[in-house]
Motif scaffolding. Structure first.
Motif, PDB file in Angstrom:
ATOM      1  N   ASN A 445       3.513   1.878  -0.810  1.00 52.53           N
ATOM      2  CA  ASN A 445       2.220   1.718   0.053  1.00 52.53           C
ATOM      3  C   ASN A 445       1.289   2.793  -0.171  1.00 52.53           C
ATOM      4  N   SER A 478      -3.244  -0.437  -0.003  1.00 52.14           N
ATOM      5  CA  SER A 478      -2.474  -1.634  -0.888  1.00 52.14           C
ATOM      6  C   SER A 478      -1.237  -1.101  -1.064  1.00 52.14           C
ATOM      7  N   SER A 479      -0.419  -2.600  -1.188  1.00 50.21           N
ATOM      8  CA  SER A 479       0.959  -2.389  -1.459  1.00 50.21           C
ATOM      9  C   SER A 479       1.666  -3.074  -2.446  1.00 50.21           C
ATOM     10  N   HIS A 480       2.683  -2.789  -2.982  1.00 54.30           N
ATOM     11  CA  HIS A 480       3.286  -3.401  -3.838  1.00 54.30           C
ATOM     12  C   HIS A 480       4.676  -3.710  -3.858  1.00 54.30           C
ATOM     13  N   SER A 500       5.388  -9.012  -5.514  1.00 56.82           N
ATOM     14  CA  SER A 500       4.199  -9.369  -4.290  1.00 56.82           C
ATOM     15  C   SER A 500       3.315  -8.034  -4.530  1.00 56.82           C
ATOM     16  N   ASN A 502      -0.557  -6.732  -1.893  1.00 61.60           N
ATOM     17  CA  ASN A 502      -1.315  -7.096  -0.885  1.00 61.60           C
ATOM     18  C   ASN A 502      -2.608  -5.676  -0.908  1.00 61.60           C
ATOM     19  N   ASN A 504      -5.949  -4.395   1.464  1.00 65.27           N
ATOM     20  CA  ASN A 504      -6.591  -4.674   2.670  1.00 65.27           C
ATOM     21  C   ASN A 504      -7.823  -3.665   2.557  1.00 65.27           C
ATOM     22  N   SER A 541      -8.387  -9.225   3.974  1.00 67.31           N
ATOM     23  CA  SER A 541      -6.985  -8.892   3.103  1.00 67.31           C
ATOM     24  C   SER A 541      -6.679  -9.914   2.094  1.00 67.31           C
ATOM     25  N   SER A 543      -3.606 -11.379  -0.545  1.00 68.05           N
ATOM     26  CA  SER A 543      -2.007 -11.092  -0.749  1.00 68.05           C
ATOM     27  C   SER A 543      -1.759 -12.122  -1.932  1.00 68.05           C
ATOM     28  N   SER A 545       1.918 -13.611  -3.953  1.00 62.64           N
ATOM     29  CA  SER A 545       3.192 -13.261  -4.427  1.00 62.64           C
ATOM     30  C   SER A 545       3.957 -14.447  -5.188  1.00 62.64           C
ATOM     31  N   ASN A 575      -5.501 -15.405   2.131  1.00 65.95           N
ATOM     32  CA  ASN A 575      -6.763 -14.509   2.119  1.00 65.95           C
ATOM     33  C   ASN A 575      -7.451 -15.239   3.747  1.00 65.95           C
TER      34      ASN A 575
END
Length: 689
Positions: A445, A478-480, A500, A502, A504, A541, A543, A545, A575
């Protein structure tokens, strides 16, 4: 909404006010502080005759008629008292020496107040109280520094971003968190603030003092003021601080050791010598020692500060590199932050300024709370099992079987001689090796956040200040996450790849306008404040996945992103932009007589848009009342009890109503129906060739 009644007796220290009457010798002069600035409102009193006195004006100037042979006592909040014999002098200039005595001012929400005049419950922590704290964030630095305030941190991870400051009483009543305020800006968290950047922290604990924040004060309110540069005659100062902190697991859970576990399992009839020889290698295994180890956190801080009688500046640059106590590099927190504060006295009646912070953060995390997480596995795996096996034939039967049928499901640790992650041969329902749970998921993150305020203070006449303040918060994160198929036990396995991502983006702003009026007339101190606030919050946001047995073009490191999904891979996308607004009106009245009797009333009205409350019930009203009696300033105490024995004694009583809007989001009052569409596949009866 909850009404509360609080009665508090506090030991502090206090002050007094004076009246001035003409006498037969005139003395005048100027009172300044150690930096040469005039001290406004300093008291000048004839010793032994408290009815003869005056106060300094905006330029620190005073003039007073006194009896011949008198002595004058000079006093002011935050400075040591001085007594000077008049003699034949007609001009007496005084330099006041600052102190940290109780007559300091505290932030109370849209204003300040003398601490000795407080009628509500406010805990105050100063910058010197936060020095040499081995922590990377402001909330943790508050622990143990304010009576009645407890810091609850629900995770030991170095990246945990929202420690929860709450009063001990309210924590027993309700759980929602109250957003803290930094330099007037409501912020999402205060972990980005290095304690070295903080000038003071006030906690409005009771309902009366917190009611000025209305619907967001259900758990009390934390107010933070960051440092500003001091008047140093135009010179500047540069400081550098470095801190290296060793951190370790504070306490292990009291569970069976290896021999205790064997004895217990034998006692209940589940273990036999023959079975023990099969499942145990004869060595002691402590899974806490296998998973956790002492680690280091380093902090670097550089500050630049300075100022003169026209303005001040304070700049701080901070870097944190925290490797968590879980072994390996999957539990880390990195933060680069900066604070830039500046204010300018453009005219005698106009001051402008800004407080801005920048934060860039990145984390890697290890699951700690859910079933199958690393911590859950530490607690549940039996102590008969080692961390690794070098030979597959030493592993549990299930792993051996899977290895020969599909070796890709069985993982090895490349950082430990490429050994196999061991799992229990004794407990088939075990969630598996916690080191494997640590390594099987790749997640990260990160983000950038800018938080700031711009303000203007207008002082058209003495005692009156109008403030217009604009605050904003802009963030991107952002996250992975990526997981491979695996097998560790029959109940801890998956045949699927999972990926996945995401992102934001959010921005928030608040515009506040309020006026304060404070004056002293003889023994009477009055104060009034009125204002309004408009807040808007926006978030967007997105996302995506995917999960399946084959979803990516390649499973090497460069391809572990959404961009490399196969065209026919099943995808789930989301979204949902959101927007919410709030408008508020608030006010406060204060009155103190002779530094003995004080009363205060607050009122706030909050309204929210339809994302939080329906149109018919969107307004909330939050009044509060409080009173205080400074017993130690009564003549029967002051004249008969030494200040060395009793410095300050005050009785306070308060009542207030607070609210909590933070539990509501996403149109909670609307009844919704979820509609699911069914897709029916029909095969043709005839096919044309």
């Amino acid at each position: 909404m909850i009404g509360t009644l609080a009665v508090l007796v506090a030991a502090l220290s206090g002050g007094w006010s004076t009246d001035a009457f003409a006498q037969n010798q005139t003395v005048s002069g100027t009172v300044i502080d150690e930096t040469g600035l005039p001290v406004i409102g300093a008291g000048v009193v004839v010793v032994g005759q408290n009815t003869i006195g005056t106060t300094t004006d905006l330029d620190g100037v005073y003039s007073l008629s006194v009896p011949a042979g008198s002595s004058l006592e000079f006093s002011c909040i935050g400075y040591d008292n001085q007594i000077i014999e008049v003699g034949t002098q007609s001009v007496i200039n005084v330099t006041m020496v600052s102190n940290n005595f109780i007559e300091e001012t505290v932030v109370i929400g849209y204003g300040v107040q003398k601490k000795s005049d407080l009628t509500g419950s406010v805990a105050s922590v100063r910058s010197e109280d936060l020095q040499n704290r081995s922590t990377t964030d402001a909330a943790a630095a508050l622990q143990g520094k304010a009576a009645g305030v407890q810091i609850i941190n629900t995770s030991g991870a170095p990246w945990f971003r929202r420690p929860d400051p709450r009063t001990w009483l309210l924590i027993q009543l309700r759980k929602p968190r109250t957003p803290p305020h930094r330099d007037g800006l409501k912020v999402d968290n205060i972990q980005y603030l290095d304690p070295s950047m903080i000038e003071s922290m006030e906690v409005l604990k009771d309902a009366a003092s917190a009611a000025i924040y209305g619907a967001e004060a259900g758990n009390g309110v934390v107010l933070i003021t960051t440092k500003s540069g001091a008047d140093q005659g135009g010179t500047s100062h540069v400081t550098y601080n470095f801190r290296l902190t060793n951190q370790m697991l504070g306490k292990k859970a009291e569970i069976f050791g290896t021999q205790e576990y064997i004895d217990y399992q034998t006692y209940i009839g589940q273990m036999t010598p023959e079975l023990l020889e099969t499942v145990w290698d004869g060595k002691e295994h402590d899974w806490f020692d296998e998973v956790f180890a002492p680690s280091w956190s380093q902090q670097h801080s550089v500050t630049f500060s300075g100022g003169n009688n026209k303005g001040h500046f304070f700049t701080s640059l901070n870097y944190v590199d925290n490797d968590g106590i879980v072994k390996g590099d999957r539990d880390t927190y990195n933060r680069l932050s900066a604070q830039v504060n500046a204010d300018y006295q453009l005219f005698k009646w106009l001051q402008v300024g800004t407080n801005t912070s920048f934060e860039k953060w990145a984390t890697q995390s290890v699951s700690a709370a859910s079933y199958g997480s690393a911590l859950n596995s530490v607690m549940s795996i039996d102590p008969l099992t080692p961390a690794y096996y070098s030979n597959i034939e030493d592993c549990a039967p299930g792993m051996i079987s899977q290895y020969y049928s599909n070796p890709d499901l069985i993982y090895r640790d490349p950082n430990h001689n490429n050994d196999f992650y061991a799992t229990s041969k004794y407990l088939s329902e075990a969630t598996g090796n916690p080191l494997f749970q640590r390594d099987r998921v790749q997640s990260s993150n990160g983000g950038i956040t800018v938080r700031g305020t711009m303000f203007a203070n207008l002082t058209p006449f003495d005692g009156f200040t109008f403030t217009s303040r604009f605050g904003y918060r802009i963030s991107q994160s952002s996250s992975h996450r990526y997981e491979r198929p695996y097998y560790i036990t029959d109940i801890s396995s998956s045949p699927n790849y999972s990926i996945s991502a995401n992102v934001n983006t959010s921005y928030y702003y608040q515009w506040e306008n309020f006026a304060n009026y404070n004056r002293t007339f003889g023994k009477h101190n009055i104060g009034a404040m009125a204002g309004m606030s408009y807040i808007e919050s926006n978030s967007d946001s997105a996302s995506i996945s995917s999960s399946g047995t084959d979803i990516l073009q390649s499973y090497e490191e460069p391809f572990l992103y959404i961009n490399y999904l196969l065209d026919d891979a099943q995808k789930s996308v989301g979204n949902a932009p959101s927007k919410s607004t709030q408008i508020s009106y608030f006010g406060r009245l204060m009155y103190t007589y002779d530094d003995r009797y004080s009363v205060q009333a607050n009122f706030r009205a909050d309204a929210f848009d339809s994302s939080k409350l329906s149109k018919e019930a969107r307004w909330g009203y939050f009044p509060s009342f409080s009173a205080g009696w400074t017993i130690s300033n009564e003549n029967f105490v002051r004249d008969n009890v030494s200040r060395d024995i009793l410095s300050f004694l005050k009785l306070r009583a308060s009542w207030g109503r607070n609210g909590n809007i933070n539990v509501l989001s996403g149109y909670p009052y609307l009844a919704t129906i979820s509609l699911k569409r069914s897709v029916v596949s029909v095969q043709p009866l005839f096919r044309r060739w």
